[in-house]
Design a protein around this motif. Structure first.
Motif, PDB file in Angstrom:
ATOM      1  N   ARG A  90       0.832  -1.207   0.000  1.00 20.76           N
ATOM      2  CA  ARG A  90       0.000   0.000   0.000  1.00 20.76           C
ATOM      3  C   ARG A  90       0.869   1.262   0.000  1.00 20.76           C
ATOM      4  NH1 ARG A  90      -3.682  -2.976   3.534  1.00 20.76           N
ATOM      5  NH2 ARG A  90      -2.665  -2.112   5.367  1.00 20.76           N
ATOM      6  N   ARG A  91       1.927   1.226   0.819  1.00 27.49           N
ATOM      7  CA  ARG A  91       2.795   2.410   0.870  1.00 27.49           C
ATOM      8  C   ARG A  91       3.468   2.651  -0.479  1.00 27.49           C
ATOM      9  NH1 ARG A  91       3.425   0.837   6.185  1.00 27.49           N
ATOM     10  NH2 ARG A  91       5.039  -0.679   5.726  1.00 27.49           N
ATOM     11  N   PHE A  92       3.873   1.540  -1.102  1.00 27.95           N
ATOM     12  CA  PHE A  92       4.531   1.631  -2.396  1.00 27.95           C
ATOM     13  C   PHE A  92       3.577   2.211  -3.446  1.00 27.95           C
ATOM     14  CE2 PHE A  92       5.075  -0.631  -6.481  1.00 27.95           C
ATOM     15  CZ  PHE A  92       6.288  -0.091  -6.868  1.00 27.95           C
ATOM     16  N   VAL A  93       2.339   1.712  -3.457  1.00 23.65           N
ATOM     17  CA  VAL A  93       1.362   2.190  -4.439  1.00 23.65           C
ATOM     18  C   VAL A  93       1.033   3.659  -4.180  1.00 23.65           C
ATOM     19  CG1 VAL A  93      -0.986   1.918  -5.339  1.00 23.65           C
ATOM     20  CG2 VAL A  93       0.374  -0.098  -4.798  1.00 23.65           C
ATOM     21  N   GLN A  94       0.812   3.997  -2.910  1.00 21.26           N
ATOM     22  CA  GLN A  94       0.463   5.383  -2.599  1.00 21.26           C
ATOM     23  C   GLN A  94       1.620   6.319  -2.936  1.00 21.26           C
ATOM     24  OE1 GLN A  94      -2.488   6.700  -1.647  1.00 21.26           O
ATOM     25  NE2 GLN A  94      -1.604   8.760  -1.709  1.00 21.26           N
ATOM     26  N   ALA A  95       2.845   5.868  -2.640  1.00 26.70           N
ATOM     27  CA  ALA A  95       4.003   6.709  -2.965  1.00 26.70           C
ATOM     28  C   ALA A  95       4.071   6.946  -4.471  1.00 26.70           C
ATOM     29  CB  ALA A  95       5.285   6.047  -2.465  1.00 26.70           C
ATOM     30  N   SER A  96       3.741   5.925  -5.245  1.00 25.72           N
ATOM     31  CA  SER A  96       3.735   6.076  -6.709  1.00 25.72           C
ATOM     32  C   SER A  96       2.642   7.042  -7.133  1.00 25.72           C
ATOM     33  CB  SER A  96       3.503   4.715  -7.391  1.00 25.72           C
ATOM     34  OG  SER A  96       4.479   3.791  -6.969  1.00 25.72           O
ATOM     35  N   LEU A  97       1.497   6.911  -6.486  1.00 29.93           N
ATOM     36  CA  LEU A  97       0.359   7.795  -6.781  1.00 29.93           C
ATOM     37  C   LEU A  97       0.734   9.256  -6.518  1.00 29.93           C
ATOM     38  CD1 LEU A  97      -2.500   7.155  -7.735  1.00 29.93           C
ATOM     39  CD2 LEU A  97      -3.213   6.991  -5.340  1.00 29.93           C
ATOM     40  N   MET A  98       1.482   9.456  -5.431  1.00 29.76           N
ATOM     41  CA  MET A  98       1.837  10.824  -5.053  1.00 29.76           C
ATOM     42  C   MET A  98       2.811  11.461  -6.038  1.00 29.76           C
ATOM     43  SD  MET A  98       0.012  11.470  -2.465  1.00 29.76           S
ATOM     44  CE  MET A  98       0.682  13.037  -1.949  1.00 29.76           C
ATOM     45  N   ARG A  99       3.436  10.635  -6.872  1.00 34.17           N
ATOM     46  CA  ARG A  99       4.360  11.208  -7.856  1.00 34.17           C
ATOM     47  C   ARG A  99       3.641  11.658  -9.122  1.00 34.17           C
ATOM     48  NH1 ARG A  99       9.232   7.260  -8.756  1.00 34.17           N
ATOM     49  NH2 ARG A  99       9.706   8.863 -10.313  1.00 34.17           N
ATOM     50  N   LEU A 100       2.370  11.297  -9.239  1.00 28.84           N
ATOM     51  CA  LEU A 100       1.579  11.759 -10.389  1.00 28.84           C
ATOM     52  C   LEU A 100       1.263  13.229 -10.240  1.00 28.84           C
ATOM     53  CD1 LEU A 100      -1.126   8.942 -10.732  1.00 28.84           C
ATOM     54  CD2 LEU A 100       0.803   9.331 -12.277  1.00 28.84           C
ATOM     55  N   GLN A 101       1.010  13.903 -11.358  1.00 29.12           N
ATOM     56  CA  GLN A 101       0.555  15.293 -11.243  1.00 29.12           C
ATOM     57  C   GLN A 101      -0.839  15.276 -10.619  1.00 29.12           C
ATOM     58  OE1 GLN A 101       0.866  16.149 -15.541  1.00 29.12           O
ATOM     59  NE2 GLN A 101      -1.278  16.791 -15.427  1.00 29.12           N
ATOM     60  N   PRO A 102      -1.182  16.313  -9.849  1.00 31.95           N
ATOM     61  CA  PRO A 102      -2.422  16.288  -9.059  1.00 31.95           C
ATOM     62  C   PRO A 102      -3.688  15.962  -9.852  1.00 31.95           C
ATOM     63  CG  PRO A 102      -1.059  18.127  -8.379  1.00 31.95           C
ATOM     64  CD  PRO A 102      -0.378  17.529  -9.560  1.00 31.95           C
ATOM     65  N   ASP A 103      -3.851  16.504 -11.063  1.00 30.18           N
ATOM     66  CA  ASP A 103      -5.052  16.220 -11.859  1.00 30.18           C
ATOM     67  C   ASP A 103      -5.160  14.731 -12.167  1.00 30.18           C
ATOM     68  OD1 ASP A 103      -5.682  18.815 -11.851  1.00 30.18           O
ATOM     69  OD2 ASP A 103      -5.262  19.212 -13.968  1.00 30.18           O
ATOM     70  N   HIS A 104      -4.030  14.123 -12.459  1.00 32.72           N
ATOM     71  CA  HIS A 104      -4.018  12.691 -12.754  1.00 32.72           C
ATOM     72  C   HIS A 104      -4.340  11.874 -11.498  1.00 32.72           C
ATOM     73  CE1 HIS A 104      -1.385  13.015 -16.665  1.00 32.72           C
ATOM     74  NE2 HIS A 104      -2.617  13.443 -16.814  1.00 32.72           N
ATOM     75  N   ARG A 105      -3.783  12.329 -10.369  1.00 29.17           N
ATOM     76  CA  ARG A 105      -4.030  11.625  -9.104  1.00 29.17           C
ATOM     77  C   ARG A 105      -5.526  11.648  -8.777  1.00 29.17           C
ATOM     78  NH1 ARG A 105      -1.053  14.519  -4.533  1.00 29.17           N
ATOM     79  NH2 ARG A 105       0.508  14.648  -6.167  1.00 29.17           N
ATOM     80  N   ALA A 106      -6.136  12.807  -8.998  1.00 27.79           N
ATOM     81  CA  ALA A 106      -7.561  12.952  -8.660  1.00 27.79           C
ATOM     82  C   ALA A 106      -8.419  11.985  -9.474  1.00 27.79           C
ATOM     83  CB  ALA A 106      -8.009  14.391  -8.901  1.00 27.79           C
ATOM     84  N   VAL A 107      -8.142  11.893 -10.754  1.00 29.75           N
ATOM     85  CA  VAL A 107      -8.986  11.055 -11.602  1.00 29.75           C
ATOM     86  C   VAL A 107      -8.789   9.568 -11.265  1.00 29.75           C
ATOM     87  CG1 VAL A 107      -7.504  10.745 -13.652  1.00 29.75           C
ATOM     88  CG2 VAL A 107      -9.940  11.083 -13.932  1.00 29.75           C
ATOM     89  N   ILE A 108      -7.568   9.196 -10.897  1.00 28.31           N
ATOM     90  CA  ILE A 108      -7.312   7.801 -10.493  1.00 28.31           C
ATOM     91  C   ILE A 108      -8.046   7.499  -9.188  1.00 28.31           C
ATOM     92  CG2 ILE A 108      -5.513   6.253  -9.585  1.00 28.31           C
ATOM     93  CD1 ILE A 108      -4.734   6.381 -12.321  1.00 28.31           C
ATOM     94  N   VAL A 109      -8.001   8.439  -8.264  1.00 24.52           N
ATOM     95  CA  VAL A 109      -8.676   8.232  -6.970  1.00 24.52           C
ATOM     96  C   VAL A 109     -10.176   8.064  -7.179  1.00 24.52           C
ATOM     97  CG1 VAL A 109      -9.323   9.400  -4.806  1.00 24.52           C
ATOM     98  CG2 VAL A 109      -6.940   9.383  -5.539  1.00 24.52           C
TER      99      VAL A 109
END
Lengths: 258, 179
Positions: free
Chosen positions: B115-134
């Protein structure tokens, strides 16, 4: 099929958003191309990795923090108070919003109508003295009347001032209960809602009806005003399918005080 | 839910504060999760959740009853979270998540690490991309619902999701995950 198109269709399939023709095309392509099946497996791995992020609990105390912050904000003003501003043109809603309010009003109206039992399918007319706790009378201007709720559940005092009706409810029964007030013609608006005790109370008002829901014993006062064309105001208190009081207050037509 | 939310909004606008408390009950957890995954911090997520409800309460008279309350309040929350992330350029990894008490320590450690690994990867996305994935993967919203929340056409949702997932795959591949 190029790789971008393949990847886009695979994601749509994984998301459950692919349409039938594209799915047929994709399945045929996958059957013929092992590297496409391998790509599908990799995308499923990504999806599964993301699914490993489970929901987290909101921190204890967050709710209280939000409620405390909200408590510092003034309550929204009831429609009756907001009306003068609306007439001044500052809060006039655009037509789509008005239609939406009308639709929501119809929903409230249906609920209130059901509670009052005055719909087309109602088997008993309001005012028939078949129920305990029923009051059916003409209230003169300035007059008030008290009715005891059934089974010692409390009491309701109705007082009339012109086209205004004040309902003072002292509910001593535990459990959820509803106070429904509706005018038979024309519209009704809420002028005041004062809650004396602390039970959770919810108010919904639209068009012809007002519905006050309470989670338990409460003391509250509701003030409503009826349009001139309204002739009667109907009041009913229900709890657990039981009618605790039902009342019909006759007003004069055309705004006359009788 | 849609009718219920509309009734509660009406009641709140009529002066009934407890109606808004019911809306807080319904959406507090979901909005906290959205904010948590976008900001990566429980404290920031709490701030975003609180700011969202305050803004919703203050702007309630502007809510169009022909729309869904859920998409309206989600949009406020997403904007609050993205603004906070942009202000603070927050790319820190997530706070530690609590372990599942029903799993063995080894299982918990491994799953926690994933989970930490996936979230850390998610946090490296640009915010707009992170939002749509979430919204898609963690909240399970459909393309149409995401479009409603973000105020963009469905076609744009598809293309943004496509770009976001491809960027995520690149990040995962850099960390040695062959996806």
């Amino acid at each position: 099929m190029n790789h971008d198109r393949l990847e886009a269709l695979l994601w749509e399939w994984i998301d459950g958003e692919i349409d039938e023709p594209d799915l047929t095309l994709l399945k045929q392509y996958l059957a013929e191309h092992p590297e496409a099946r391998e790509e599908h497996r990799r995308l499923l791995d990504v999806s599964n990795l993301l699914s490993s992020l489970e929901p987290v609990e909101a921190p204890a105390g967050q709710r209280e923090r939000i409620e405390a912050a909200l408590a510092s904000r003034p309550a929204h003003r009831p429609p009756a108070e907001a009306a003068p501003r609306a007439r001044a043109g500052r809060l006039v809603q655009p037509w789509p919003a008005r239609l939406a309010y009308l639709a929501a009003g119809l929903v409230v109206g249906v609920v209130v109508t059901a509670l009052l039992g005055i719909g087309p399918g109602a088997s008993r007319g309001v005012g028939e003295p078949a129920l305990r706790g029923v009051m059916f009378r003409h209230l003169e201007n300035g007059e008030s009347h008290e009715v005891n709720l059934v089974n010692g559940a409390g009491r309701l005092v109705l007082a009339r001032e012109g086209r205004r009706l004040h309902a003072d409810l002292d509910l001593r029964r535990s459990g959820a209960a509803q106070l429904a007030i509706q005018c038979e013609a024309g519209k009704l608006s809420v002028e005041s809602l004062d809650q004396v005790s602390s039970a959770s109370v919810r108010l919904a008002a639209a068009g012809r009806g007002v519905l006050v829901s309470t989670a338990g014993p409460t003391r509250l006062r509701v003030g409503v005003v009826a349009e001139p064309k309204a002739t009667d105001i109907l009041v009913r208190i229900t709890a657990g399918g039981e009618v605790l009081a039902s009342s019909r207050v006759q007003l004069g037509p055309g705004g006359e005080e009788q | 839910m849609r009718d219920r939310d509309a009734m509660l909004v009406q009641a709140c606008l009529a002066g009934d504060r407890s109606a808004f408390s019911e809306l807080v009950d319904s959406y507090e957890g979901k909005l906290f999760n959205v904010a948590y995954r976008i900001t990566g911090s429980r404290d920031d997520a709490m701030d975003v959740t609180q700011a969202t409800f305050l803004k919703a309460y203050e702007k309630l008279h502007t809510f169009d009853l022909s729309r869904t309350f859920f998409s309206w309040i989600y949009r406020i929350a997403i904007n609050e979270a993205l603004n906070l992330v942009r202000r603070t350029r927050n790319t820190a990894p997530l706070d530690l998540e609590t372990a599942d008490p029903e799993k063995s320590p080894e299982e918990s450690a491994q799953e926690g690490e994933t989970r930490r690994f996936v979230q850390a990867s998610l946090m490296r996305l640009q915010p707009d991309h992170r939002a749509v994935i979430v919204l898609r993967h963690l909240q399970g919203l459909s393309y149409r619902e995401i479009a409603e929340v973000l105020g963009i056409p469905e076609k744009t949702v598809k293309s943004r999701l496509f770009s976001a997932r491809r960027a995520l795959r690149t990040i995962l591949a850099e960390q040695g995950v062959g996806v």
